[in-house]
Design a protein around this motif. Structure first.
Motif, PDB file in Angstrom:
ATOM      1  N   ILE A 174       0.833  -1.209   0.000  1.00  0.00           N
ATOM      2  CA  ILE A 174       0.000   0.000   0.000  1.00  0.00           C
ATOM      3  C   ILE A 174       0.868   1.259   0.000  1.00  0.00           C
ATOM      4  CG2 ILE A 174      -1.638   1.319   1.396  1.00  0.00           C
ATOM      5  CD1 ILE A 174      -2.940  -1.309   2.197  1.00  0.00           C
ATOM      6  N   GLN A 175       2.077   1.171   0.542  1.00  0.00           N
ATOM      7  CA  GLN A 175       2.981   2.329   0.533  1.00  0.00           C
ATOM      8  C   GLN A 175       3.369   2.730  -0.886  1.00  0.00           C
ATOM      9  OE1 GLN A 175       6.293   1.220   2.993  1.00  0.00           O
ATOM     10  NE2 GLN A 175       5.148   1.423   4.903  1.00  0.00           N
ATOM     11  N   ASP A 176       3.250   1.796  -1.840  1.00  0.00           N
ATOM     12  CA  ASP A 176       3.602   2.087  -3.237  1.00  0.00           C
ATOM     13  C   ASP A 176       2.428   2.650  -4.021  1.00  0.00           C
ATOM     14  OD1 ASP A 176       6.149   1.153  -2.793  1.00  0.00           O
ATOM     15  OD2 ASP A 176       5.678  -0.894  -3.403  1.00  0.00           O
ATOM     16  N   LYS A 177       1.331   2.946  -3.349  1.00  0.00           N
ATOM     17  CA  LYS A 177       0.153   3.470  -4.037  1.00  0.00           C
ATOM     18  C   LYS A 177       0.490   4.776  -4.741  1.00  0.00           C
ATOM     19  CE  LYS A 177      -2.992   5.317  -1.480  1.00  0.00           C
ATOM     20  NZ  LYS A 177      -4.080   5.522  -0.502  1.00  0.00           N
ATOM     21  N   PRO A 178       0.010   4.986  -5.969  1.00  0.00           N
ATOM     22  CA  PRO A 178       0.294   6.232  -6.693  1.00  0.00           C
ATOM     23  C   PRO A 178      -0.134   7.445  -5.881  1.00  0.00           C
ATOM     24  CG  PRO A 178      -0.740   4.620  -8.142  1.00  0.00           C
ATOM     25  CD  PRO A 178      -0.805   4.045  -6.759  1.00  0.00           C
ATOM     26  N   PRO A 179       0.677   8.489  -5.854  1.00  0.00           N
ATOM     27  CA  PRO A 179       0.350   9.666  -5.025  1.00  0.00           C
ATOM     28  C   PRO A 179      -0.908  10.389  -5.473  1.00  0.00           C
ATOM     29  CG  PRO A 179       2.236  10.108  -6.448  1.00  0.00           C
ATOM     30  CD  PRO A 179       1.964   8.638  -6.550  1.00  0.00           C
ATOM     31  N   HIS A 180      -1.281  10.246  -6.753  1.00  0.00           N
ATOM     32  CA  HIS A 180      -2.451  10.961  -7.258  1.00  0.00           C
ATOM     33  C   HIS A 180      -3.753  10.214  -6.980  1.00  0.00           C
ATOM     34  CE1 HIS A 180      -2.806   8.030 -10.535  1.00  0.00           C
ATOM     35  NE2 HIS A 180      -1.488   8.134 -10.663  1.00  0.00           N
ATOM     36  N   HIS A 181      -3.641   9.037  -6.367  1.00  0.00           N
ATOM     37  CA  HIS A 181      -4.834   8.209  -6.156  1.00  0.00           C
ATOM     38  C   HIS A 181      -5.785   8.877  -5.158  1.00  0.00           C
ATOM     39  CE1 HIS A 181      -7.220   5.031  -4.187  1.00  0.00           C
ATOM     40  NE2 HIS A 181      -7.200   4.451  -5.372  1.00  0.00           N
ATOM     41  N   LYS A 182      -7.062   8.934  -5.527  1.00  0.00           N
ATOM     42  CA  LYS A 182      -8.091   9.479  -4.639  1.00  0.00           C
ATOM     43  C   LYS A 182      -9.139   8.402  -4.364  1.00  0.00           C
ATOM     44  CE  LYS A 182      -7.586  14.283  -6.158  1.00  0.00           C
ATOM     45  NZ  LYS A 182      -8.283  15.469  -6.729  1.00  0.00           N
ATOM     46  N   GLU A 183      -9.655   8.419  -3.158  1.00  0.00           N
ATOM     47  CA  GLU A 183     -10.640   7.408  -2.771  1.00  0.00           C
ATOM     48  C   GLU A 183     -11.917   7.575  -3.581  1.00  0.00           C
ATOM     49  OE1 GLU A 183     -13.304   6.613   1.169  1.00  0.00           O
ATOM     50  OE2 GLU A 183     -11.117   6.619   1.439  1.00  0.00           O
ATOM     51  N   SER A 184     -12.397   6.488  -4.145  1.00  0.00           N
ATOM     52  CA  SER A 184     -13.614   6.524  -4.951  1.00  0.00           C
ATOM     53  C   SER A 184     -14.843   6.332  -4.071  1.00  0.00           C
ATOM     54  CB  SER A 184     -13.573   5.429  -6.018  1.00  0.00           C
ATOM     55  OG  SER A 184     -13.697   4.149  -5.409  1.00  0.00           O
ATOM     56  N   GLY A 185     -15.995   6.596  -4.654  1.00  0.00           N
ATOM     57  CA  GLY A 185     -17.242   6.352  -3.942  1.00  0.00           C
ATOM     58  C   GLY A 185     -17.452   4.875  -3.665  1.00  0.00           C
ATOM     59  N   TYR A 186     -16.899   4.001  -4.513  1.00  0.00           N
ATOM     60  CA  TYR A 186     -17.037   2.568  -4.303  1.00  0.00           C
ATOM     61  C   TYR A 186     -16.299   2.132  -3.028  1.00  0.00           C
ATOM     62  CZ  TYR A 186     -18.631   2.464  -9.153  1.00  0.00           C
ATOM     63  OH  TYR A 186     -19.316   2.684 -10.322  1.00  0.00           O
ATOM     64  N   LEU A 187     -15.107   2.691  -2.825  1.00  0.00           N
ATOM     65  CA  LEU A 187     -14.355   2.343  -1.622  1.00  0.00           C
ATOM     66  C   LEU A 187     -15.039   2.913  -0.382  1.00  0.00           C
ATOM     67  CD1 LEU A 187     -11.929   1.025  -0.300  1.00  0.00           C
ATOM     68  CD2 LEU A 187     -10.602   3.110  -0.758  1.00  0.00           C
ATOM     69  N   SER A 188     -15.575   4.114  -0.483  1.00  0.00           N
ATOM     70  CA  SER A 188     -16.296   4.702   0.651  1.00  0.00           C
ATOM     71  C   SER A 188     -17.497   3.841   1.030  1.00  0.00           C
ATOM     72  CB  SER A 188     -16.756   6.117   0.306  1.00  0.00           C
ATOM     73  OG  SER A 188     -15.655   6.964   0.033  1.00  0.00           O
ATOM     74  N   ARG A 189     -18.204   3.350   0.015  1.00  0.00           N
ATOM     75  CA  ARG A 189     -19.357   2.488   0.278  1.00  0.00           C
ATOM     76  C   ARG A 189     -18.923   1.167   0.906  1.00  0.00           C
ATOM     77  NH1 ARG A 189     -21.077   2.044  -4.595  1.00  0.00           N
ATOM     78  NH2 ARG A 189     -22.109   4.081  -4.498  1.00  0.00           N
ATOM     79  N   PHE A 190     -17.789   0.634   0.446  1.00  0.00           N
ATOM     80  CA  PHE A 190     -17.278  -0.604   1.034  1.00  0.00           C
ATOM     81  C   PHE A 190     -16.980  -0.412   2.519  1.00  0.00           C
ATOM     82  CE2 PHE A 190     -13.850  -3.321   2.426  1.00  0.00           C
ATOM     83  CZ  PHE A 190     -14.235  -4.578   1.986  1.00  0.00           C
ATOM     84  N   LYS A 191     -16.366   0.698   2.866  1.00  0.00           N
ATOM     85  CA  LYS A 191     -16.045   0.965   4.273  1.00  0.00           C
ATOM     86  C   LYS A 191     -17.311   1.039   5.114  1.00  0.00           C
ATOM     87  CE  LYS A 191     -11.706   3.481   3.463  1.00  0.00           C
ATOM     88  NZ  LYS A 191     -11.008   4.788   3.613  1.00  0.00           N
ATOM     89  N   GLU A 192     -18.337   1.675   4.581  1.00  0.00           N
ATOM     90  CA  GLU A 192     -19.599   1.777   5.308  1.00  0.00           C
ATOM     91  C   GLU A 192     -20.223   0.395   5.515  1.00  0.00           C
ATOM     92  OE1 GLU A 192     -21.976   4.388   3.004  1.00  0.00           O
ATOM     93  OE2 GLU A 192     -20.760   6.179   3.415  1.00  0.00           O
ATOM     94  N   GLU A 193     -20.198  -0.426   4.485  1.00  0.00           N
ATOM     95  CA  GLU A 193     -20.790  -1.755   4.588  1.00  0.00           C
ATOM     96  C   GLU A 193     -19.996  -2.648   5.535  1.00  0.00           C
ATOM     97  OE1 GLU A 193     -21.075  -3.217   0.622  1.00  0.00           O
ATOM     98  OE2 GLU A 193     -22.697  -1.846   0.046  1.00  0.00           O
ATOM     99  N   LEU A 194     -18.681  -2.505   5.536  1.00  0.00           N
ATOM    100  CA  LEU A 194     -17.861  -3.302   6.456  1.00  0.00           C
ATOM    101  C   LEU A 194     -18.121  -2.880   7.901  1.00  0.00           C
ATOM    102  CD1 LEU A 194     -15.665  -5.473   6.729  1.00  0.00           C
ATOM    103  CD2 LEU A 194     -13.959  -3.642   6.611  1.00  0.00           C
ATOM    104  N   GLN A 195     -18.298  -1.588   8.125  1.00  0.00           N
ATOM    105  CA  GLN A 195     -18.622  -1.109   9.464  1.00  0.00           C
ATOM    106  C   GLN A 195     -19.976  -1.645   9.913  1.00  0.00           C
ATOM    107  OE1 GLN A 195     -16.673   0.525  11.545  1.00  0.00           O
ATOM    108  NE2 GLN A 195     -18.260   0.564  13.127  1.00  0.00           N
ATOM    109  N   ARG A 196     -20.921  -1.693   8.981  1.00  0.00           N
ATOM    110  CA  ARG A 196     -22.244  -2.240   9.287  1.00  0.00           C
ATOM    111  C   ARG A 196     -22.156  -3.748   9.570  1.00  0.00           C
ATOM    112  NH1 ARG A 196     -24.565  -1.263   4.707  1.00  0.00           N
ATOM    113  NH2 ARG A 196     -24.687   0.955   5.180  1.00  0.00           N
ATOM    114  N   PHE A 197     -21.340  -4.432   8.811  1.00  0.00           N
ATOM    115  CA  PHE A 197     -21.105  -5.862   9.027  1.00  0.00           C
ATOM    116  C   PHE A 197     -20.589  -6.109  10.444  1.00  0.00           C
ATOM    117  CE2 PHE A 197     -17.881  -9.263   8.992  1.00  0.00           C
ATOM    118  CZ  PHE A 197     -18.608 -10.354   8.514  1.00  0.00           C
ATOM    119  N   ASN A 198     -19.700  -5.249  10.900  1.00  0.00           N
ATOM    120  CA  ASN A 198     -19.109  -5.392  12.225  1.00  0.00           C
ATOM    121  C   ASN A 198     -20.120  -5.070  13.327  1.00  0.00           C
ATOM    122  OD1 ASN A 198     -17.308  -5.531  14.404  1.00  0.00           O
ATOM    123  ND2 ASN A 198     -16.565  -3.455  14.076  1.00  0.00           N
TER     124      ASN A 198
END
Length: 242
Positions: A174-198
């Protein structure tokens, strides 16, 4: 060309035995009247001897920065293993929790089925999948380490023997991730669903979260082993096709 693959032009560095600065005409460099041709201003000139150590020192520094982190420690190589030594242990844990539910063993059969499915990684880029996997491992590993079924202890140990070093390697990648990378709405939704799963499972009972992790451990492994090559090119950041 790599920044460390320096292409030295012919004549760029003068031989040590002849460190002079002045241009010397080589045979065949005269014009038709036998007069020396004027020096080509585009021709590379010899590098002064006192400059060479500075060039070499710069190269050494560049190589060091490429291979070490900001603290000076050697930079680890990104490597994610594809197949665990005890792959069957993941399947066994999942099957045992399925049997507990099928046989209506308490308290496992009291957990709501709608909260037992982990979120999917659809539409995530490869780099976002790495972040998603790290989030899931941060949730799954502590649950497995505190697993309450003694009959699962052997398989749980084998699973953790794979997951723990995998998570450490994941951090390096993950440290090699491109510096210009921005979090997408898909990843934000995944985080919300994982939190709900927990939260949805643990609000019922810690046993329900344990069951949810056990039921999803094999599908998590499949996602881990399907992460593709992580090479990236500047200006390219493609989202997988649906």
């Amino acid at each position: 060309m790599s920044p460390f693959q320096i292409q030295w032009s012919e004549g760029l560095v003068a031989p040590l035995a002849n460190p002079g600065w002045q241009h010397q005409a080589s045979p065949g460099s005269e014009d038709a009247k036998g007069k020396p041709k004027p020096a080509n201003p585009m021709q590379a000139k010899p590098v002064p001897a006192f400059v060479r150590p500075c060039l070499l020192a710069s190269i050494v520094v560049m190589i060091f920065l490429q291979s070490h982190d900001v603290n000076g420690a050697p930079r680890r190589r990104c490597y994610l293993p594809k197949t665990p030594e005890h792959r069957e242990a993941f399947r066994t844990i999942r099957n045992k929790y399925e049997d507990l539910r099928f046989n209506e063993v308490e308290p496992w059969n009291n957990c709501s089925e709608k909260y037992l499915q982990r979120p999917k990684m659809e539409n995530l880029t490869k780099w976002e999948k790495l972040e998603a996997l790290e989030l899931e491992l941060n949730l799954f590993i502590p649950v497995l380490q505190n697993q309450s079924e003694p009959t699962f202890s052997k398989e749980t140990t084998q699973v953790l023997d794979f997951l723990l070093p995998y998570r450490e390697n994941l951090k390096t990648c993950i440290q090699d991730k491109p510096p210009h990378h921005k979090e997408s709405g898909y990843l934000s939704r995944f985080k919300e669903e994982l939190q709900r799963f927990n939260t949805s499972n643990i609000e019922q009972s810690p046993k329900c979260l344990e069951e949810a992790v056990g039921l999803n451990i094999y599908s998590l492994l499949k996602d881990m082993t399907q992460v593709g090559p992580l090479h990236h090119h500047h200006g390219q950041h493609q989202r997988p096709a649906n």
